[in-house]
Design a protein around this motif. Structure first.
Motif, PDB file in Angstrom:
ATOM      1  N   GLU A   6       0.828  -1.206   0.000  1.00 13.67           N
ATOM      2  CA  GLU A   6       0.000   0.000   0.000  1.00 13.67           C
ATOM      3  C   GLU A   6       0.862   1.256   0.000  1.00 13.67           C
ATOM      4  OE1 GLU A   6      -2.112  -2.839   3.036  1.00 13.67           O
ATOM      5  OE2 GLU A   6      -0.070  -2.193   2.599  1.00 13.67           O
ATOM      6  N   GLY A   8       0.154   5.953  -0.164  1.00 13.90           N
ATOM      7  CA  GLY A   8      -0.778   7.055  -0.326  1.00 13.90           C
ATOM      8  C   GLY A   8      -1.370   7.612   0.950  1.00 13.90           C
ATOM      9  N   ARG A  19      -5.864   9.500  -1.959  1.00 13.40           N
ATOM     10  CA  ARG A  19      -6.036   8.303  -2.761  1.00 13.40           C
ATOM     11  C   ARG A  19      -4.992   7.273  -2.344  1.00 13.40           C
ATOM     12  NH1 ARG A  19      -5.691   6.943  -9.250  1.00 13.40           N
ATOM     13  NH2 ARG A  19      -3.451   7.151  -8.885  1.00 13.40           N
ATOM     14  N   SER A  21      -3.246   3.541  -2.846  1.00  7.29           N
ATOM     15  CA  SER A  21      -2.949   2.576  -3.905  1.00  7.29           C
ATOM     16  C   SER A  21      -2.402   1.302  -3.283  1.00  7.29           C
ATOM     17  CB  SER A  21      -1.906   3.140  -4.881  1.00  7.29           C
ATOM     18  OG  SER A  21      -2.342   4.329  -5.478  1.00  7.29           O
ATOM     19  N   CYS A  22      -2.629   0.194  -3.952  1.00  8.94           N
ATOM     20  CA  CYS A  22      -2.088  -1.084  -3.491  1.00  8.94           C
ATOM     21  C   CYS A  22      -1.696  -1.900  -4.714  1.00  8.94           C
ATOM     22  CB  CYS A  22      -3.113  -1.828  -2.653  1.00  8.94           C
ATOM     23  SG  CYS A  22      -2.581  -3.477  -2.124  1.00  8.94           S
ATOM     24  N   ARG A  71     -10.048  -0.726  -9.630  1.00  8.03           N
ATOM     25  CA  ARG A  71      -8.883  -1.558  -9.892  1.00  8.03           C
ATOM     26  C   ARG A  71      -8.427  -1.370 -11.330  1.00  8.03           C
ATOM     27  NH1 ARG A  71     -10.541  -7.469  -8.447  1.00  8.03           N
ATOM     28  NH2 ARG A  71      -8.579  -8.053  -9.452  1.00  8.03           N
ATOM     29  N   THR A  77      -3.234  -3.111  -9.708  1.00  8.96           N
ATOM     30  CA  THR A  77      -3.339  -2.130  -8.627  1.00  8.96           C
ATOM     31  C   THR A  77      -4.804  -1.891  -8.271  1.00  8.96           C
ATOM     32  OG1 THR A  77      -1.303  -1.036  -9.368  1.00  8.96           O
ATOM     33  CG2 THR A  77      -2.760   0.227  -7.930  1.00  8.96           C
ATOM     34  N   TYR A  79      -7.243   0.802  -5.990  1.00 10.64           N
ATOM     35  CA  TYR A  79      -7.217   2.155  -5.451  1.00 10.64           C
ATOM     36  C   TYR A  79      -8.385   2.368  -4.498  1.00 10.64           C
ATOM     37  CZ  TYR A  79      -4.260   2.877  -9.575  1.00 10.64           C
ATOM     38  OH  TYR A  79      -3.276   2.771 -10.535  1.00 10.64           O
ATOM     39  N   GLN A  81     -10.164   5.923  -3.483  1.00  9.24           N
ATOM     40  CA  GLN A  81     -10.276   7.367  -3.495  1.00  9.24           C
ATOM     41  C   GLN A  81     -11.160   7.768  -2.336  1.00  9.24           C
ATOM     42  OE1 GLN A  81      -8.838   9.784  -5.580  1.00  9.24           O
ATOM     43  NE2 GLN A  81      -9.752  11.198  -4.088  1.00  9.24           N
TER      44      GLN A  81
END
Length: 124
Positions: A6, A8, A19, A21-22, A71, A77, A79, A81
């Motif tokens: 992860e 962000g 946001r 991310s992973c 995704r 990835t 996400y 938000q």
């Protein structure tokens, strides 16, 4: 190797946005559901949102209309938000994968792979 990483997280004022991310390793991405959980200080893991391999989504009630999970399969990835953040959103946020693939499962114990977490702090 199973891996979710992860990024962000950070400090933001109430009403702001972040946001997350992973990035997910290939062996736990294709056909897997991906989810975000969070762990507030002193509490257990809480479900936030999940996205199925099909793209279907499900959200925890308190984040509906404020958070969006998505995704990007080409980038492997997922996400999150987060808009209109509130102090009660403060937590360590984790992404997780579930080989079941759908949105039916939202319990932390049902997800087999987890990232290391990223801190989100919302100040009032």
């Amino acid at each position: 190797q199973v891996q979710l990483v992860e990024s962000g997280g950070g400090l933001v004022q109430a009403g702001g946005s972040l946001r997350l991310s992973c990035v997910v390793s290939a062996n736990i991405f294709t056909n897997y559901a991906l989810a975000w959980f969070r762990q507030p200080p002193g509490k257990e893991h809480e479900f936030v949102a999940v996205i199925a391999w099909s793209g279907d989504t499900k959200y925890e009630d308190s984040v509906k209309g404020r958070f969006t999970i998505s995704r990007d399969n080409a980038k492997r990835t997922v996400y999150l938000q987060m808009n209109s953040l509130k102090p009660e959103d403060t937590a360590v946020y984790y992404c997780a994968s579930d080989r079941w693939g759908g949105t039916e499962r939202t319990s932390a114990g049902q997800f087999g792979s987890w990232g290391q977490g990223t801190q989100v702090t919302v100040s009032s």
